[in-house]
Design a protein around this motif. Sequence first.
Motif, PDB file in Angstrom:
ATOM      1  N   THR A 229       0.858  -1.221  -0.109  1.00 40.48           N
ATOM      2  CA  THR A 229      -0.029   0.003  -0.048  1.00 40.48           C
ATOM      3  C   THR A 229       0.971   1.177   0.127  1.00 40.48           C
ATOM      4  O   THR A 229       1.715   1.416   1.030  1.00 40.48           O
ATOM      5  CB  THR A 229      -0.881   0.079   1.290  1.00 40.48           C
ATOM      6  OG1 THR A 229      -1.636  -1.069   1.496  1.00 40.48           O
ATOM      7  CG2 THR A 229      -1.859   1.064   1.193  1.00 40.48           C
ATOM      8  N   ALA A 230       0.700   2.178  -0.986  1.00 38.67           N
ATOM      9  CA  ALA A 230       1.320   3.495  -0.939  1.00 38.67           C
ATOM     10  C   ALA A 230       0.460   4.360   0.034  1.00 38.67           C
ATOM     11  O   ALA A 230      -0.655   4.768  -0.417  1.00 38.67           O
ATOM     12  CB  ALA A 230       1.500   3.963  -2.376  1.00 38.67           C
ATOM     13  N   ILE A 231       1.077   4.998   0.890  1.00 37.45           N
ATOM     14  CA  ILE A 231       0.543   6.143   1.609  1.00 37.45           C
ATOM     15  C   ILE A 231       1.426   7.353   1.259  1.00 37.45           C
ATOM     16  O   ILE A 231       2.519   7.566   1.487  1.00 37.45           O
ATOM     17  CB  ILE A 231       0.721   5.927   3.322  1.00 37.45           C
ATOM     18  CG1 ILE A 231       0.020   4.490   3.570  1.00 37.45           C
ATOM     19  CG2 ILE A 231       0.250   7.079   3.835  1.00 37.45           C
ATOM     20  CD1 ILE A 231       0.175   3.884   4.840  1.00 37.45           C
ATOM     21  N   LEU A 232       0.511   8.395   0.785  1.00 35.78           N
ATOM     22  CA  LEU A 232       1.072   9.645   0.311  1.00 35.78           C
ATOM     23  C   LEU A 232       0.679  10.684   1.181  1.00 35.78           C
ATOM     24  O   LEU A 232      -0.379  10.651   1.554  1.00 35.78           O
ATOM     25  CB  LEU A 232       0.773   9.873  -1.197  1.00 35.78           C
ATOM     26  CG  LEU A 232       1.060   8.498  -2.102  1.00 35.78           C
ATOM     27  CD1 LEU A 232       0.350   8.955  -3.584  1.00 35.78           C
ATOM     28  CD2 LEU A 232       2.583   8.176  -2.295  1.00 35.78           C
ATOM     29  N   ASP A 233       1.616  11.733   1.338  1.00 32.99           N
ATOM     30  CA  ASP A 233       0.985  13.077   1.935  1.00 32.99           C
ATOM     31  C   ASP A 233       0.293  13.896   1.033  1.00 32.99           C
ATOM     32  O   ASP A 233       0.289  13.712  -0.210  1.00 32.99           O
ATOM     33  CB  ASP A 233       2.179  13.770   2.714  1.00 32.99           C
ATOM     34  CG  ASP A 233       3.168  14.281   1.690  1.00 32.99           C
ATOM     35  OD1 ASP A 233       2.944  14.442   0.453  1.00 32.99           O
ATOM     36  OD2 ASP A 233       4.601  14.609   1.930  1.00 32.99           O
ATOM     37  N   VAL A 234      -0.018  15.246   1.145  1.00 30.60           N
ATOM     38  CA  VAL A 234      -0.595  16.088   0.321  1.00 30.60           C
ATOM     39  C   VAL A 234       0.248  16.357  -0.835  1.00 30.60           C
ATOM     40  O   VAL A 234      -0.276  16.998  -2.065  1.00 30.60           O
ATOM     41  CB  VAL A 234      -1.154  17.534   1.174  1.00 30.60           C
ATOM     42  CG1 VAL A 234      -2.158  17.023   2.122  1.00 30.60           C
ATOM     43  CG2 VAL A 234       0.141  18.095   1.723  1.00 30.60           C
ATOM     44  N   PHE A 235       1.596  16.339  -0.768  1.00 30.24           N
ATOM     45  CA  PHE A 235       2.570  16.828  -1.960  1.00 30.24           C
ATOM     46  C   PHE A 235       2.689  15.649  -2.710  1.00 30.24           C
ATOM     47  O   PHE A 235       3.499  15.532  -3.750  1.00 30.24           O
ATOM     48  CB  PHE A 235       3.604  17.329  -1.570  1.00 30.24           C
ATOM     49  CG  PHE A 235       3.417  18.721  -0.551  1.00 30.24           C
ATOM     50  CD1 PHE A 235       3.118  19.742  -1.245  1.00 30.24           C
ATOM     51  CD2 PHE A 235       3.571  18.526   0.625  1.00 30.24           C
ATOM     52  CE1 PHE A 235       2.895  21.080  -0.436  1.00 30.24           C
ATOM     53  CE2 PHE A 235       3.403  19.488   1.501  1.00 30.24           C
ATOM     54  CZ  PHE A 235       3.033  20.770   0.927  1.00 30.24           C
ATOM     55  N   ALA A 268      -6.560  -1.423   0.610  1.00 29.45           N
ATOM     56  CA  ALA A 268      -6.241  -0.338  -0.003  1.00 29.45           C
ATOM     57  C   ALA A 268      -4.738  -0.467  -0.800  1.00 29.45           C
ATOM     58  O   ALA A 268      -3.932  -1.057  -0.320  1.00 29.45           O
ATOM     59  CB  ALA A 268      -5.971   0.728   1.148  1.00 29.45           C
ATOM     60  N   PHE A 269      -5.071   0.160  -1.980  1.00 31.27           N
ATOM     61  CA  PHE A 269      -3.776   0.289  -2.755  1.00 31.27           C
ATOM     62  C   PHE A 269      -3.266   1.571  -2.560  1.00 31.27           C
ATOM     63  O   PHE A 269      -1.856   1.576  -2.359  1.00 31.27           O
ATOM     64  CB  PHE A 269      -4.108   0.038  -4.305  1.00 31.27           C
ATOM     65  CG  PHE A 269      -4.818  -1.329  -4.555  1.00 31.27           C
ATOM     66  CD1 PHE A 269      -4.378  -2.693  -4.013  1.00 31.27           C
ATOM     67  CD2 PHE A 269      -5.747  -1.248  -5.434  1.00 31.27           C
ATOM     68  CE1 PHE A 269      -5.073  -3.609  -4.365  1.00 31.27           C
ATOM     69  CE2 PHE A 269      -6.540  -2.430  -5.753  1.00 31.27           C
ATOM     70  CZ  PHE A 269      -6.070  -3.600  -5.165  1.00 31.27           C
ATOM     71  N   VAL A 270      -3.587   2.506  -2.397  1.00 28.84           N
ATOM     72  CA  VAL A 270      -3.136   3.985  -2.292  1.00 28.84           C
ATOM     73  C   VAL A 270      -3.735   4.783  -1.547  1.00 28.84           C
ATOM     74  O   VAL A 270      -5.144   4.817  -1.543  1.00 28.84           O
ATOM     75  CB  VAL A 270      -2.995   4.661  -3.901  1.00 28.84           C
ATOM     76  CG1 VAL A 270      -2.351   5.995  -3.383  1.00 28.84           C
ATOM     77  CG2 VAL A 270      -2.378   3.989  -4.825  1.00 28.84           C
ATOM     78  N   VAL A 271      -3.256   5.442  -0.185  1.00 25.73           N
ATOM     79  CA  VAL A 271      -3.971   6.140   0.632  1.00 25.73           C
ATOM     80  C   VAL A 271      -3.301   7.673   0.257  1.00 25.73           C
ATOM     81  O   VAL A 271      -1.975   7.739   0.757  1.00 25.73           O
ATOM     82  CB  VAL A 271      -4.064   5.736   1.962  1.00 25.73           C
ATOM     83  CG1 VAL A 271      -4.806   6.790   2.747  1.00 25.73           C
ATOM     84  CG2 VAL A 271      -4.845   4.431   2.130  1.00 25.73           C
ATOM     85  N   GLN A 272      -4.102   8.472  -0.229  1.00 26.32           N
ATOM     86  CA  GLN A 272      -3.391  10.029  -0.051  1.00 26.32           C
ATOM     87  C   GLN A 272      -4.166  10.927   0.673  1.00 26.32           C
ATOM     88  O   GLN A 272      -5.538  11.154   0.713  1.00 26.32           O
ATOM     89  CB  GLN A 272      -3.258  10.269  -1.640  1.00 26.32           C
ATOM     90  CG  GLN A 272      -2.824  11.805  -1.675  1.00 26.32           C
ATOM     91  CD  GLN A 272      -2.200  12.152  -3.206  1.00 26.32           C
ATOM     92  OE1 GLN A 272      -2.387  11.493  -4.074  1.00 26.32           O
ATOM     93  NE2 GLN A 272      -1.225  13.112  -3.546  1.00 26.32           N
ATOM     94  N   ILE A 273      -3.592  11.591   1.555  1.00 24.49           N
ATOM     95  CA  ILE A 273      -3.943  12.681   2.153  1.00 24.49           C
ATOM     96  C   ILE A 273      -4.559  13.954   1.359  1.00 24.49           C
ATOM     97  O   ILE A 273      -3.457  14.205   0.344  1.00 24.49           O
ATOM     98  CB  ILE A 273      -3.345  13.499   3.316  1.00 24.49           C
ATOM     99  CG1 ILE A 273      -2.632  12.476   4.128  1.00 24.49           C
ATOM    100  CG2 ILE A 273      -3.748  14.609   3.935  1.00 24.49           C
ATOM    101  CD1 ILE A 273      -1.592  12.605   5.069  1.00 24.49           C
ATOM    102  N   ILE A 274      -5.647  14.410   1.385  1.00 29.07           N
ATOM    103  CA  ILE A 274      -5.942  15.582   0.529  1.00 29.07           C
ATOM    104  C   ILE A 274      -6.498  16.782   1.398  1.00 29.07           C
ATOM    105  O   ILE A 274      -6.768  16.906   2.519  1.00 29.07           O
ATOM    106  CB  ILE A 274      -7.220  15.259  -0.585  1.00 29.07           C
ATOM    107  CG1 ILE A 274      -8.417  14.677   0.202  1.00 29.07           C
ATOM    108  CG2 ILE A 274      -6.739  14.215  -1.630  1.00 29.07           C
ATOM    109  CD1 ILE A 274      -9.665  13.951  -0.798  1.00 29.07           C
ATOM    110  N   ARG A 275      -6.698  18.019   0.554  1.00 21.58           N
ATOM    111  CA  ARG A 275      -7.004  19.039   1.274  1.00 21.58           C
ATOM    112  C   ARG A 275      -8.338  19.195   1.540  1.00 21.58           C
ATOM    113  O   ARG A 275      -9.141  18.577   0.646  1.00 21.58           O
ATOM    114  CB  ARG A 275      -6.276  20.339   0.655  1.00 21.58           C
ATOM    115  CG  ARG A 275      -4.766  20.464   0.465  1.00 21.58           C
ATOM    116  CD  ARG A 275      -4.466  21.667  -0.099  1.00 21.58           C
ATOM    117  NE  ARG A 275      -2.978  21.897  -0.427  1.00 21.58           N
ATOM    118  CZ  ARG A 275      -2.065  22.108   0.648  1.00 21.58           C
ATOM    119  NH1 ARG A 275      -2.466  22.473   1.785  1.00 21.58           N
ATOM    120  NH2 ARG A 275      -0.908  21.909   0.496  1.00 21.58           N
TER     121      ARG A 275
END
Length: 275
Positions: A229-235, A268-275
Amino acid sequence: MQQMNFTQQANQMQQANHIYQENQMQQANHIYQGNQMQQANHMYQGNQMRQDNQNLQDRQIQQDQSPFLNQIPQEQLHHMQQAENTAGFSAPNRNVIRVFSALVEEVSRDRGTTFVTISYRNCDGCAAPSDTVRLVVSRDTDIFNEQGQRIRAGELERGMTVDASFSSAMTRSIPPQAQAFFIRITARAPRTEITTGRIAQVNPRGHFLLVMRNQNPASAIQFHINQDTAILDVFGRRTNLSALRPGFRVRVEHAPFMTASIPPQTTAFVVQIIR
């Protein structure tokens, strides 16, 4: 008569001295030539040992830089090396990084140039991707599909698994950028669905998070987080599960199927924080 004997003896002694000197010089020459040959042999053996050691080190360098090199088909490696040679590298093993089974995290385009962000493992013991690089894909980049057919950069998609070779000269940006020489698709992205909501619970020990799509508790979904699972921040930069907090708004790319439990569960495959 006595004078003749002295003269004869003197001549004999002179002749004996000449013979002795010639024998000495001949013996000295033999010793000198033997020493020269012995020294030449030592030098040859020393050069051979140094050359053998250098070849061994070169093979070790290549093996260290490409830990999975022996696990790929020789034809595929040949395609990679051909692309590198076309790019003008005289010593590709030292100037090119080769990665295998890398995950395409993002594909973007700007003014005719395609940028492909990949994450990959850089060691045998790495359980999950540990490095990320943004590949600059140009017209000179050789791109192939699973069947080895040449394709365009526009066919590359997020979620694909690829093998790639790219320049070891990178920018200092985050993630770093490098010129891509070779990309080959090895697997397509699985069909996915997208869920957007706010995190209600994060459980690092249980490797899951609970996301509510709206304020109704019945809208909650439990997403399992595994090593892929790729966990990404807002950037869009990689982070980890412990960086997530309840209340964060996230976009989750996940498997289309869910369990019939309450709450429903999926991977979950990708979890990304969004604004």
